[in-house]
Write a protein that holds these residues in place. Structure first.
Motif, PDB file in Angstrom:
ATOM      1  N   GLY A 127       0.818  -1.209   0.000  1.00 29.83           N
ATOM      2  CA  GLY A 127       0.000   0.000   0.000  1.00 29.83           C
ATOM      3  C   GLY A 127       0.849   1.253   0.000  1.00 29.83           C
ATOM      4  O   GLY A 127       0.564   2.218  -0.729  1.00 29.83           O
ATOM      5  N   GLN A 128       1.924   1.257   0.811  1.00 31.38           N
ATOM      6  CA  GLN A 128       2.789   2.447   0.863  1.00 31.38           C
ATOM      7  C   GLN A 128       3.420   2.733  -0.506  1.00 31.38           C
ATOM      8  O   GLN A 128       3.656   3.895  -0.862  1.00 31.38           O
ATOM      9  N   GLY A 129       3.704   1.690  -1.256  1.00 34.12           N
ATOM     10  CA  GLY A 129       4.333   1.865  -2.565  1.00 34.12           C
ATOM     11  C   GLY A 129       3.454   2.539  -3.597  1.00 34.12           C
ATOM     12  O   GLY A 129       3.954   2.991  -4.645  1.00 34.12           O
ATOM     13  N   THR A 130       2.155   2.655  -3.319  1.00 34.62           N
ATOM     14  CA  THR A 130       1.260   3.249  -4.316  1.00 34.62           C
ATOM     15  C   THR A 130       1.518   4.743  -4.509  1.00 34.62           C
ATOM     16  O   THR A 130       1.180   5.301  -5.552  1.00 34.62           O
ATOM     17  N   ALA A 131       2.139   5.404  -3.530  1.00 37.24           N
ATOM     18  CA  ALA A 131       2.497   6.822  -3.709  1.00 37.24           C
ATOM     19  C   ALA A 131       3.512   6.962  -4.841  1.00 37.24           C
ATOM     20  O   ALA A 131       3.386   7.835  -5.706  1.00 37.24           O
ATOM     21  N   ALA A 132       4.522   6.095  -4.843  1.00 32.23           N
ATOM     22  CA  ALA A 132       5.538   6.140  -5.901  1.00 32.23           C
ATOM     23  C   ALA A 132       4.972   5.700  -7.244  1.00 32.23           C
ATOM     24  O   ALA A 132       5.392   6.204  -8.296  1.00 32.23           O
ATOM     25  N   ILE A 133       4.020   4.765  -7.232  1.00 34.23           N
ATOM     26  CA  ILE A 133       3.372   4.366  -8.489  1.00 34.23           C
ATOM     27  C   ILE A 133       2.670   5.570  -9.107  1.00 34.23           C
ATOM     28  O   ILE A 133       2.809   5.843 -10.307  1.00 34.23           O
ATOM     29  N   GLU A 134       1.905   6.317  -8.304  1.00 30.50           N
ATOM     30  CA  GLU A 134       1.244   7.530  -8.802  1.00 30.50           C
ATOM     31  C   GLU A 134       2.254   8.510  -9.376  1.00 30.50           C
ATOM     32  O   GLU A 134       2.038   9.094 -10.447  1.00 30.50           O
ATOM     33  N   LEU A 135       3.359   8.710  -8.656  1.00 31.45           N
ATOM     34  CA  LEU A 135       4.393   9.634  -9.102  1.00 31.45           C
ATOM     35  C   LEU A 135       4.961   9.199 -10.453  1.00 31.45           C
ATOM     36  O   LEU A 135       5.145  10.022 -11.361  1.00 31.45           O
ATOM     37  N   LEU A 136       5.221   7.907 -10.610  1.00 26.71           N
ATOM     38  CA  LEU A 136       5.803   7.400 -11.860  1.00 26.71           C
ATOM     39  C   LEU A 136       4.796   7.378 -13.001  1.00 26.71           C
ATOM     40  O   LEU A 136       5.181   7.488 -14.169  1.00 26.71           O
ATOM     41  N   LYS A 137       3.525   7.236 -12.693  1.00 28.75           N
ATOM     42  CA  LYS A 137       2.517   7.319 -13.756  1.00 28.75           C
ATOM     43  C   LYS A 137       2.461   8.738 -14.319  1.00 28.75           C
ATOM     44  O   LYS A 137       2.212   8.937 -15.507  1.00 28.75           O
ATOM     45  N   GLN A 138       2.720   9.737 -13.449  1.00 28.37           N
ATOM     46  CA  GLN A 138       2.719  11.132 -13.896  1.00 28.37           C
ATOM     47  C   GLN A 138       4.059  11.531 -14.509  1.00 28.37           C
ATOM     48  O   GLN A 138       4.110  12.338 -15.445  1.00 28.37           O
ATOM     49  N   HIS A 139       5.151  10.977 -13.980  1.00 30.00           N
ATOM     50  CA  HIS A 139       6.500  11.312 -14.467  1.00 30.00           C
ATOM     51  C   HIS A 139       7.273  10.007 -14.707  1.00 30.00           C
ATOM     52  O   HIS A 139       8.148   9.637 -13.912  1.00 30.00           O
ATOM     53  N   PRO A 140       6.988   9.308 -15.794  1.00 26.86           N
ATOM     54  CA  PRO A 140       7.587   7.989 -16.027  1.00 26.86           C
ATOM     55  C   PRO A 140       9.078   8.010 -16.345  1.00 26.86           C
ATOM     56  O   PRO A 140       9.710   6.950 -16.363  1.00 26.86           O
TER      57      PRO A 140
END
Length: 313
Positions: free
Chosen positions: A155-168
């Motif tokens: 669950g904590q990793g979803t913050a970085a997933i969001e970040l990478l979806k916006q800035h891949p």
């Protein structure tokens, strides 16, 4: 064993309806100071003010109906306590919260406001764990570890997933490390969603167990918890350490004055409230800019739950 991307993706989809998709800030001045292009993932704007809402929601959603009736118990100095309290309130699950006696008052008040049932413990890890076990034995509640539960980590990793979806195209993501849940989740996100994106961490010299653990290859512990970064006073666990060992490039240690300087810089330049723990990544970048120069760098701003009557500057 590192989870497959499918498991990471499932956690992201599970959490998405229950959390804020937090904004990403930039600062030309901070870019110039570091020689890098920085992208600040503002989890200080998350529900209850920290990334830990993500892990709490992901874990709670996977409890059985019987487990939900009996409730959950955790120990935390503040942010995970708030996260479990609020997520449990939203999902109608009893939440028993063990907080050390030296936890910030602002965080104790927030836990109570979210409906968490607080029991104070001695301000040691042993004291916290013993009190949580007593509550678990008495109530039958399910124990949720703040950083070493696999569902919490995902669950904590979803913050970085969001970040990478916006800035891949990020080259590096930097997170603070305390118990290791955020760092392990971030490393998984960078591994599966990034394009050769490395993961770094910042850690106070005063509690540098994660740095020493990477060097020795085994989980190390701290003899003191004397750091301004109260969210980073815990140590790694047997679930998150193998992920960190496999996927984290380096942990950079910083002094207390460097944390204060980075905290103040972000208050002044980003115009946002952040707590000391999430100033540590910028402090690490400022201390060792050679790793980040001319690169696109994501920074996880972990939380903004600050006692405004007790600022370090």
């Amino acid at each position: 064993m590192i989870p497959l991307k499918k498991v990471v993706e499932e956690a992201y989809n599970r959490v998405l309806p229950h959390v804020h998709q937090t904004p990403v800030f930039t600062s030309r001045l901070l870019n110039e100071l570091t020689g890098a292009e920085l992208f600040f993932k503002c989890e200080n704007f998350q529900k209850m003010g920290a990334f830990k809402m993500r892990g709490a929601v992901n874990a709670l959603l996977q409890l059985s109906e019987e487990q939900k009736k009996r409730g959950v118990v955790t120990h935390s100095s503040g942010n995970f306590a708030q996260a479990v309290s609020l997520a449990s309130k939203n999902l109608n699950i009893p939440a028993y919260i063990v907080m050390p006696s030296n936890a910030p008052q602002v965080k104790k008040e927030a836990v109570a406001s979210y409906g968490g049932m607080i029991t104070q413990s001695l301000p040691t890890l042993e004291g916290r764990e013993r009190t949580a076990k007593e509550i678990q034995d008495k109530t039958g509640a399910t124990f949720l570890h703040p950083s070493n539960n696999m569902e919490v980590i995902l669950g904590q990793g979803t913050a970085a997933i969001e970040l990478l979806k916006q800035h891949p195209d990020l080259n590096v993501i930097v997170a603070p490390v305390g118990g290791g849940g955020l760092l392990a989740g971030t490393a998984l996100a960078a591994h599966y969603y990034g394009a050769n994106c490395k993961t770094f961490a910042g850690e106070p010299f005063a509690v540098d167990d994660a740095y020493r653990s990477l060097k020795s290859g085994r989980i190390e512990y701290n003899e003191t918890t004397k750091t301004l970064a109260d969210g980073l006073r815990t140590h790694l666990g047997d679930n998150n350490f193998p992920i960190i060992k496999a996927l984290v490039s380096e942990i950079i240690r910083v002094e207390e004055e460097e944390i204060i300087q980075a905290m103040r810089l972000q208050w002044e330049r980003l115009k946002i409230i952040i707590e000391a723990s999430c100033a540590v990544p910028l402090a690490a970048i400022l201390r060792e800019p050679k790793h980040f120069r001319n690169k696109k760098v994501g920074i996880i701003l972990s939380g903004g739950n600050v006692d405004l009557s007790n600022l370090p500057f």
